[in-house]
Design an enzyme around this catalytic site. Structure first.
Site, PDB file in Angstrom:
ATOM      1  N   THR A  46       0.816  -1.215   0.000  1.00 46.41           N
ATOM      2  CA  THR A  46       0.000   0.000   0.000  1.00 46.41           C
ATOM      3  C   THR A  46       0.853   1.270   0.000  1.00 46.41           C
ATOM      4  OG1 THR A  46      -0.159  -0.245   2.407  1.00 46.41           O
ATOM      5  CG2 THR A  46      -1.999  -1.071   1.092  1.00 46.41           C
ATOM      6  N   HIS A  51       8.003   0.273   6.876  1.00 46.48           N
ATOM      7  CA  HIS A  51       8.572   1.111   7.924  1.00 46.48           C
ATOM      8  C   HIS A  51       8.875   0.273   9.164  1.00 46.48           C
ATOM      9  CE1 HIS A  51       4.648   1.049   9.901  1.00 46.48           C
ATOM     10  NE2 HIS A  51       4.087   1.494   8.782  1.00 46.48           N
ATOM     11  N   HIS A  54       6.864  -2.550  10.552  1.00 46.92           N
ATOM     12  CA  HIS A  54       6.860  -3.867   9.907  1.00 46.92           C
ATOM     13  C   HIS A  54       8.045  -4.735  10.347  1.00 46.92           C
ATOM     14  CE1 HIS A  54       4.627  -1.411   6.785  1.00 46.92           C
ATOM     15  NE2 HIS A  54       3.819  -2.435   6.923  1.00 46.92           N
ATOM     16  N   LYS A  88      -8.157   0.213  11.024  1.00 42.34           N
ATOM     17  CA  LYS A  88      -8.461   1.429  10.264  1.00 42.34           C
ATOM     18  C   LYS A  88      -9.817   1.992  10.703  1.00 42.34           C
ATOM     19  CE  LYS A  88      -4.820   0.660   7.645  1.00 42.34           C
ATOM     20  NZ  LYS A  88      -4.412  -0.599   8.250  1.00 42.34           N
ATOM     21  N   ARG A  92      -9.651   2.437   3.223  1.00 45.19           N
ATOM     22  CA  ARG A  92      -8.380   2.827   2.651  1.00 45.19           C
ATOM     23  C   ARG A  92      -8.576   3.235   1.189  1.00 45.19           C
ATOM     24  NH1 ARG A  92      -4.483  -1.797   3.350  1.00 45.19           N
ATOM     25  NH2 ARG A  92      -3.634  -0.717   5.143  1.00 45.19           N
ATOM     26  N   GLN A 181      -7.744 -13.449   2.451  1.00 43.03           N
ATOM     27  CA  GLN A 181      -6.521 -13.805   3.180  1.00 43.03           C
ATOM     28  C   GLN A 181      -6.578 -15.256   3.643  1.00 43.03           C
ATOM     29  OE1 GLN A 181      -4.788 -10.935   5.871  1.00 43.03           O
ATOM     30  NE2 GLN A 181      -3.917 -12.547   7.153  1.00 43.03           N
ATOM     31  N   ASP A 202      -2.752  -8.159  15.214  1.00 40.72           N
ATOM     32  CA  ASP A 202      -3.952  -7.594  14.592  1.00 40.72           C
ATOM     33  C   ASP A 202      -4.491  -8.492  13.476  1.00 40.72           C
ATOM     34  OD1 ASP A 202      -1.674  -7.041  13.040  1.00 40.72           O
ATOM     35  OD2 ASP A 202      -2.604  -5.295  12.115  1.00 40.72           O
ATOM     36  N   LYS A 237       3.282   4.746  18.925  1.00 38.86           N
ATOM     37  CA  LYS A 237       3.263   3.631  17.991  1.00 38.86           C
ATOM     38  C   LYS A 237       4.630   3.474  17.331  1.00 38.86           C
ATOM     39  CE  LYS A 237       0.431   1.821  14.188  1.00 38.86           C
ATOM     40  NZ  LYS A 237      -0.695   2.114  13.291  1.00 38.86           N
ATOM     41  N   LYS A 240       6.503   5.479  13.947  1.00 40.39           N
ATOM     42  CA  LYS A 240       6.002   6.830  13.716  1.00 40.39           C
ATOM     43  C   LYS A 240       6.767   7.820  14.599  1.00 40.39           C
ATOM     44  CE  LYS A 240       2.486   5.600  11.053  1.00 40.39           C
ATOM     45  NZ  LYS A 240       2.335   6.016   9.656  1.00 40.39           N
ATOM     46  N   THR A 241       7.114   8.971  14.024  1.00 38.88           N
ATOM     47  CA  THR A 241       7.731  10.042  14.796  1.00 38.88           C
ATOM     48  C   THR A 241       7.015  11.335  14.453  1.00 38.88           C
ATOM     49  OG1 THR A 241       9.335  10.709  13.118  1.00 38.88           O
ATOM     50  CG2 THR A 241       9.972   8.880  14.561  1.00 38.88           C
TER      51      THR A 241
END
Length: 420
Positions: A46, A51, A54, A88, A92, A181, A202, A237, A240-241
């Site tokens: 996606t 990042h 993952h 989410k 998306r 899936q 998740d 999280k 993320k920054t």
């Protein structure tokens, strides 16, 4: 730490903090301990890079291969056309085929840093679920596989239930994701004898669907194993920054900035991150965990170096560590090694607002953040503080080496290379 598992893989998972759920610990442990098996983890393309969020599933695949098993990296070129509703709040944005292909090609390169690919028994392979999902005939698929899914149960799945509880709509397209899936797991079993799915917690509901579908369709027991979803000690999280995502591809985030992300780890997270995101021996990690106060910075440097070495290679890690040392310990940054952007000299004739260049250089995520940084006294041009939010950078700021140095706080720097 006492260990209740016999297989090398689950022993490592326990010792390093990866264990969250498993469909059948006893059977999985027995299977892993008595034969070399195939397992997979899926990644939807996606975006054009993965990042830090993952990394934990990627490290699971690393240890899976290191303990004598065959990992499959499943690129979700088909499922990404649908969109996973997990976690989410809204649907998306659907990506076109060309973008999905471009993203798939971009993220593939990262896996070769962590896994050995080839034709050997335990060599990793990469598969794209578009290969089978694109060929499905919808009516036949619903008839053969849809009948095995209870809508009542699908509505109770956490990924769906959360959206409904928040009164956020979920499209029928997204609702199909868990069926697709689950079908992936069956296809991977059929074609690769894949018995184990590895994923973040998740994905638990999707994993269970795959296990149950295989039991009904193939009369075989497949297994699922999940790791926890990590947050930092302060609750942030992972990945993320304030400046945005911590990308794994070097064209999205420089090895130096990647190093700095790990170097700035909170004290309380150092031991945990050393176990999860490095391959250092546990005996060495246990010694580093004992460091306190100022000494813990040495452990942070080791964490940053080892994590950067895994993702970008040893030379990049050495260079990043050397640049950080010169910048923060010796007070003389190695400008050539800092992140940089090119600026045309003619564009500096009338000046460019500093807040724009701070944003363009990746030191902040928005113009608003840049203005706040300047107003708070955290922005510098050539190591000199600027306080005026309308400050313009001009040709007079160019240094002898034909560059201009920008800084956001004490730890983030970038170089403007002047062209023309």
């Amino acid at each position: 730490m006492s260990n209740k598992y016999n297989s090398d893989f689950l022993k490592i998972m326990q010792e390093r903090g990866f264990i969250y759920q498993c469909t059948n610990f006893e059977e999985v442990d027995k299977l892993l301990n008595t034969q070399s098996i195939t397992g997979y983890n899926g990644f939807d393309p996606t975006g054009d890079s993965l990042h830090v969020g993952h990394l934990m599933p990627i490290m699971m695949l690393y240890w899976f291969q290191q303990t004598g098993h065959k990992p499959i990296v499943l690129i979700g070129g088909g499922t990404a056309k649908v969109g996973d509703p997990s976690g989410k709040d809204e649907t998306r944005k659907l990506l076109d085929i060309d973008t999905l292909k471009k993203n798939s090609d971009a993220i593939k390169q990262i896996f070769s840093k962590f896994l050995k690919f080839g034709n050997g028994k335990t060599d990793a392979c990469m598969v794209n679920n578009a290969d089978w999902l694109d060929e499905l005939k919808y009516i036949e698929f619903l008839r053969d596989y849809g009948k095995h899914f209870s809508v009542n149960r699908m509505l109770s799945m956490e990924s769906v239930k959360t959206r409904l509880d928040r009164e956020q709509s979920i499209s029928f397209l997204e609702f199909n994701y868990m069926i697709l899936q689950a079908y992936d797991f069956v296809e991977l079993y059929r074609n690769y004898n894949c018995r184990l799915q590895l994923a973040g917690s998740d994905q638990w509901g999707n994993i269970i669907n795959g296990v149950e579908l295989a039991r009904r369709i193939e009369q075989i027991e497949l297994f699922g194993f999940t790791c926890p979803l990590l947050t930092t000690a302060s609750g942030a999280k992972m990945g993320k920054t304030a400046s945005g995502a911590v990308w794994l591809n070097s064209d999205k985030l420089s090895p130096y900035d990647y190093y700095q992300y790990w170097r700035n780890t909170e004290d309380a997270d150092v031991g945990k991150f050393l176990r999860i995101f490095t391959i250092l021996p546990l005996s060495e990690i246990e010694k580093l965990e004992q460091l306190q106060d100022a000494e813990i910075n040495e452990a942070k440097k080791i964490l940053a170096f080892e994590a950067t070495k895994l993702c970008h290679g040893e030379q990049a890690a050495i260079l990043a560590a050397d640049t950080a040392k010169k910048t923060f310990e010796e007070g003389k940054a190695s400008d050539a090694d800092l992140p940089s952007i090119e600026v045309e000299k003619n564009n500096l004739k009338d000046g460019i607002p500093a807040f724009i260049l701070l944003r363009e250089a990746g030191l902040v995520s928005s113009s608003g953040e840049a203005r706040r940084l300047i107003k708070g006294g955290g922005a510098r041009v050539n190591d000199k503080k600027i306080n005026n939010i309308d400050y313009k950078i001009t040709a007079s700021d160019i240094q002898d080496n034909n560059t201009i140095k920008l800084s956001a706080g004490k730890k983030k720097h970038a170089i403007l290379k002047i062209a023309g």
